[in-house]
Design an enzyme around this catalytic site. Structure first.
Site, PDB file in Angstrom:
ATOM      1  N   HIS A  34      -7.286  -6.175  -0.238  1.00  0.00           N
ATOM      2  CA  HIS A  34      -6.132  -5.317   0.046  1.00  0.00           C
ATOM      3  C   HIS A  34      -5.352  -5.775   1.285  1.00  0.00           C
ATOM      4  O   HIS A  34      -4.142  -5.543   1.375  1.00  0.00           O
ATOM      5  CB  HIS A  34      -6.634  -3.882   0.261  1.00  0.00           C
ATOM      6  CG  HIS A  34      -5.555  -2.854   0.329  1.00  0.00           C
ATOM      7  ND1 HIS A  34      -4.939  -2.343  -0.795  1.00  0.00           N
ATOM      8  CD2 HIS A  34      -4.969  -2.225   1.389  1.00  0.00           C
ATOM      9  CE1 HIS A  34      -4.039  -1.449  -0.440  1.00  0.00           C
ATOM     10  NE2 HIS A  34      -4.035  -1.353   0.878  1.00  0.00           N
ATOM     11  N   ASP A  76      -9.052  -5.674  -4.688  1.00  0.00           N
ATOM     12  CA  ASP A  76      -8.704  -4.265  -4.514  1.00  0.00           C
ATOM     13  C   ASP A  76      -9.655  -3.425  -5.365  1.00  0.00           C
ATOM     14  O   ASP A  76     -10.265  -3.918  -6.326  1.00  0.00           O
ATOM     15  CB  ASP A  76      -7.256  -4.013  -4.947  1.00  0.00           C
ATOM     16  CG  ASP A  76      -6.262  -4.085  -3.799  1.00  0.00           C
ATOM     17  OD1 ASP A  76      -6.501  -3.403  -2.788  1.00  0.00           O
ATOM     18  OD2 ASP A  76      -5.252  -4.809  -3.921  1.00  0.00           O
ATOM     19  N   SER A 109       0.832  -1.196   0.000  1.00  0.00           N
ATOM     20  CA  SER A 109       0.000   0.000   0.000  1.00  0.00           C
ATOM     21  C   SER A 109       0.874   1.256   0.000  1.00  0.00           C
ATOM     22  O   SER A 109       1.648   1.464  -0.936  1.00  0.00           O
ATOM     23  CB  SER A 109      -0.963  -0.047   1.196  1.00  0.00           C
ATOM     24  OG  SER A 109      -2.048   0.825   1.025  1.00  0.00           O
TER      25      SER A 109
END
Length: 294
Positions: A270, A238, A153
């Protein structure tokens, strides 16, 4: 895209499919904490090693049983939108990787609330700290078999910024052999229009300066080592914007001459894409040791 839709697209917890948003975040934190405690309990580690002068500039190093300077090192940068997360709950992959002969370094950096909140440059500070941490690993272990950067991320963004680092300025060229970028953000401009920017205070100029996608498109950087590989991954679940960011960054890398590949991981969101790294039979866990020795 409207502000409301941007907010939705850049809120990963809204896209989880098996758990509610709050439960997914709790589970992610719990798995990270438990994995870190297990890794620390082995005793094969150096904890809170300073890589700079700042209070937050520390890293943890986890070693395989057969300790040697001539090891591959995977250096991990945690996510959390540059404003949360900690190295102390991010040792997801340590157990499986050290079992296969890879040393793992988990890096702390000053997240936004701890950085000066009334001036710009917070992201610049984080990028500088990540750069310092890599220089430190290279200097401490100059005989390493390769340094492989991994980020999730926001951490993938910080790792990707190292594609643009000026190592000559640092006086050392690290033995970078690969980048493993997991569900990252590479163009920060959309994030400046969301609530995630409130602690960051990122201007458009800041966003461009710290966007590897924007910088590689406008001023392409050539690989220092043509053999250096970049794997860009994203979870099936995602959000569409995370998919777009990953695919476009991969395409920019390919056009720039980087040895890049792209992979969408089946049926993970995610958070699962990272917490599954605690499992030795997970596709990424199985692939990383090979990737770090290739």
């Amino acid at each position: 895209m409207s502000k409301e839709e941007l907010e939705n697209q850049y809120s990963p917890s809204r896209w989880v499919v098996r758990l509610g948003a709050e439960e997914a975040l709790r589970t992610y934190s719990q798995i990270g904490n438990e994995a870190t405690k297990r890794a620390q309990a082995t005793g094969r580690n150096l904890l809170d090693v300073p890589y700079g002068d700042g209070e937050g500039e520390k890293l943890d190093i986890y070693f395989p049983e057969a300790v040697s300077e001539a090891l591959p090192f995977l250096v991990f940068f945690h996510g959390g939108y540059w404003q949360s997360g900690s190295k102390d709950s991010s040792a997801f992959m340590v157990g499986p990787l050290t079992a296969q002969g890879v040393a793992v370094v988990i890096v702390a950096y000053d997240i936004a609330p701890k950085a000066p909140t009334l001036c710009t440059g917070t992201l610049d500070q984080m990028v500088d700290q990540v750069t310092q941490s890599i220089v430190f690993v290279q200097k401490e272990y100059p005989g390493n078999q390769g340094i492989y950067l991994c980020g999730h991320s926001a951490g993938a963004h910080l790792a990707a910024m190292m594609l643009l680092a000026n190592w000559t300025k640092r006086g050392v060229t690290p033995n970078l052999k690969g980048f493993f970028l997991v569900s990252g953000i590479y163009d920060l401009e959309p994030v400046t229009h969301t609530s995630e920017n409130a602690p960051l205070l990122t201007t458009l100029e800041d966003a461009q300066r710290n966007s590897p996608q924007w910088r590689l498109k406008t001023s392409p950087a050539q690989p220092v080592d043509p053999a250096c590989r970049v794997l860009v991954t994203v979870g099936q679940h995602d959000s569409p914007e995370f998919h777009r960011q990953s695919r476009e960054f991969y395409q920019t890398l390919r056009r720039g001459g980087w040895k890049a590949s792209f992979e969408e991981l089946h049926d993970v969101d995610h958070f699962e894409i990272l917490w599954n790294l605690t499992q030795k039979d997970y596709v990424l866990t199985q692939g990383l040791p090979w990737w770090c020795s290739g």
